[in-house]
Every structure is written in structure tokens, then in C-alpha cells.
Design an enzyme around this catalytic site. Sequence first.
Site, mmCIF file in Angstrom:
data_model
loop_
_atom_site.group_PDB
_atom_site.id
_atom_site.type_symbol
_atom_site.label_atom_id
_atom_site.label_comp_id
_atom_site.label_asym_id
_atom_site.label_seq_id
_atom_site.Cartn_x
_atom_site.Cartn_y
_atom_site.Cartn_z
ATOM 1 N N LYS A 184 -8.991 3.157 -3.028
ATOM 2 C CA LYS A 184 -9.481 2.723 -1.719
ATOM 3 C C LYS A 184 -10.800 3.426 -1.406
ATOM 4 O O LYS A 184 -10.882 4.654 -1.439
ATOM 5 C CB LYS A 184 -8.428 3.052 -0.659
ATOM 6 C CG LYS A 184 -8.670 2.459 0.717
ATOM 7 C CD LYS A 184 -7.452 2.743 1.594
ATOM 8 C CE LYS A 184 -7.567 2.114 2.956
ATOM 9 N NZ LYS A 184 -6.354 2.357 3.776
ATOM 10 N N CYS A 225 -5.773 -2.608 2.483
ATOM 11 C CA CYS A 225 -5.747 -2.520 3.940
ATOM 12 C C CYS A 225 -7.101 -2.885 4.551
ATOM 13 O O CYS A 225 -7.621 -3.963 4.301
ATOM 14 C CB CYS A 225 -5.254 -1.138 4.362
ATOM 15 S SG CYS A 225 -4.467 -1.123 6.004
ATOM 16 N N GLU A 277 0.848 -1.194 0.000
ATOM 17 C CA GLU A 277 0.000 0.000 0.000
ATOM 18 C C GLU A 277 0.884 1.245 0.000
ATOM 19 O O GLU A 277 1.857 1.340 0.746
ATOM 20 C CB GLU A 277 -0.890 0.000 1.244
ATOM 21 C CG GLU A 277 -1.767 1.233 1.397
ATOM 22 C CD GLU A 277 -2.640 1.204 2.645
ATOM 23 O OE1 GLU A 277 -3.599 1.994 2.698
ATOM 24 O OE2 GLU A 277 -2.370 0.390 3.564
#
Length: 346
Positions: free
Chosen positions: A152, A186, A65
Site C-alpha cells: 500500500k 482501500c 485487506e
Amino acid sequence: MSSTEEMSSVKNTTQVIGVDPSSTVRVTIVQSSTVYNDTPATLDKAEKFIVEAASKGAKLVLFPEAFIGGYPRGFRFGLAVGVHNEEGRDEFRNYHASAIKVPGPEVERLAELAGKNNVHLVMGAIEKDGYTLYCTALFFSPQGQFLGKHRKVMPTSLERCIWGQGDGSTIPVYDTPIGKIGAAICWENRMPLYRTALYAKGIEIYCAPTADYSLEWQASMIHIAVEGGCFVLSAHQFCKRREFPEHPDYLFNDIVDTKEHDPTVSGGGSVIISPLGKVLAGPNYESEGLVTADLDLGDIARAKLYFDVVGHYSKPDIFNLTVNEHPKKPVTFMTKVEKAEDESNK
């Protein structure tokens, strides 16, 4: 071997290329750190690892990430409720400068690297769209093509103060010769409905770039592999204090914050897991490096004999998920022609 304004039901709309279930594919996770405030140097570092992974036979290379642009662990950005300060503004200006435009020259370079090394590449990056930043995963083909991106959808905690939220228009699963590839970044991995959308699109190689190196994370990765009947690749940075830029106001938990002590700030834990829940490689908590495994693609069918979460083990007469894949834009401009057409349709 060690070392995803119109609403649509979730469905797999990818073109079927087909994967030989008897084949084996070598995949590699790069566990390393960003060169903070120096995106060209970060790209140089990425190139080194891509070349190394490809030389060892990897057909897919996954980075952590926010590898490009950096994960701002401990950065404060001057944030406090009802308070604004110049130091925080300057810190964000520097962080924005390290982010990349998509598409842009950095994306072109990554595409070239993927093509030159004949690998599928999934890269974590901080994307800038104007002055809004997104935590993004970028996808590239071995033919040197930029396939697209996933933004995201839900930044965690104070990440929401510096990153925007992605919408349903960037939740891709790409059908490739080595399997259907997608990503959850995540703590998106803790969102059951997001995972279900990926499963419904047929994901087979589930990429999970992350900033979480807890033991609980490892349990989540095993659960997702078994739940989705897919291979899970979780990539995390390994970063020491000396690799962060000088700054007097970082907040690191449970470590002595000095460059002399040089504690580990991001602790790795990259891991590769099979659809049957077996750990194939990792987790590595010790150092930067490559985490590599050979994936027996036949394990996908083996796992789904007993459990196919969006197939024979689903219950659509009771439970149903709808995903809005329409781009959400704050402003829509209509030309005079479009306005006239709109009026004529009333």
C-alpha cells in the site's frame, strides 16, 4: 451467478499470455475476520475458505485487506501528539508479532494452498520488513508459485503511524490465463493517478481489498469498474466484537463497545462488479461467507468500445502520467569496485 531513481512512462510491460474473450471465469471473495494475535489460526481459517471456494469452481480467490495480521480498527497504540507510553509500545509489539515476513514460511504455506487447490490467490496481509510494517497484497498462481506483492503506497490517517509507505517498485499487474490481475488497497482506490497506472498496465481483474464498508465505497467501486473497463472485486472483513482480543482502550464509532452486546465492528460489504457497472454479487453486510460470481470476460471488450481510459479516450498530447518504479531505499552501500566504476564514469 450470485452467492503498481529512474523515471519511466507508464506502460504495460507484462508478458502477454492471452485470454479467450468468450470464456467465463468464476471468482470468489472471502468475507471473514482475522483471528487476532494468532497468525497460525488465521492461516487455518484461510485454508478452510480456499478449499471451499475451490470446491465450488472458483479460479480466483480474494481475501480482505490485512486478513493475515489483522486490520487494527479501533486500536489506539497509545497515540497522541507528543505523547509516548508503554501500553502503546506493548500493543505494537503484539501487532508486529502477528505480521509475516515476505518471503517466509507463511507465504510458502499460502503458495502451497493455491497450488493444491488450483486457484489464483490474492491475500491481504500485514508484512514486516525488519520493524517496519506494510499493508500488503500477496499474489499466488495455481501452480503454487508466489508471484509477488503490492505494498500500500499511502496508508490512511493514523494507519501512517503503524504502517510504512510502499514505493513504485511494487505496483504489479500479472498477466494470467484468466486475465490481468492487480490490486489497489482501500483508499488507494481514491487516488486517480494510481488507478491510471493500473489501467495502463492493462488490468482486467481489479482487486480492491479494503477496510471501508460505507455506502460511498460501493459507488466508488462501480465508478472504477466503468472507468477502467475492468471487473472489480472488493473484499472486506466481517468482524464481531467478540472476535477482537480483550483490550480496555478500543475506540469504535457509534456502537456499544461490550462483548456482551457483541456489535459488528467491520461490516462486510464485499462486492463484485462488471466492466459495464453491473453488480454481479453482493454487497453482503449480513455475515461472513463467500461472495461468488461468474465473469464473462467478453464484457471487457464490450465496455471499451465506447470508453478506453488509457487508449482511444486518452489525450496524451495534453495529459501524461509518469511513474517511478525504482525501489526507494534509505541506505545504499557501494563496494570498492562499484565506487571505482562510478569514478571512472565521471
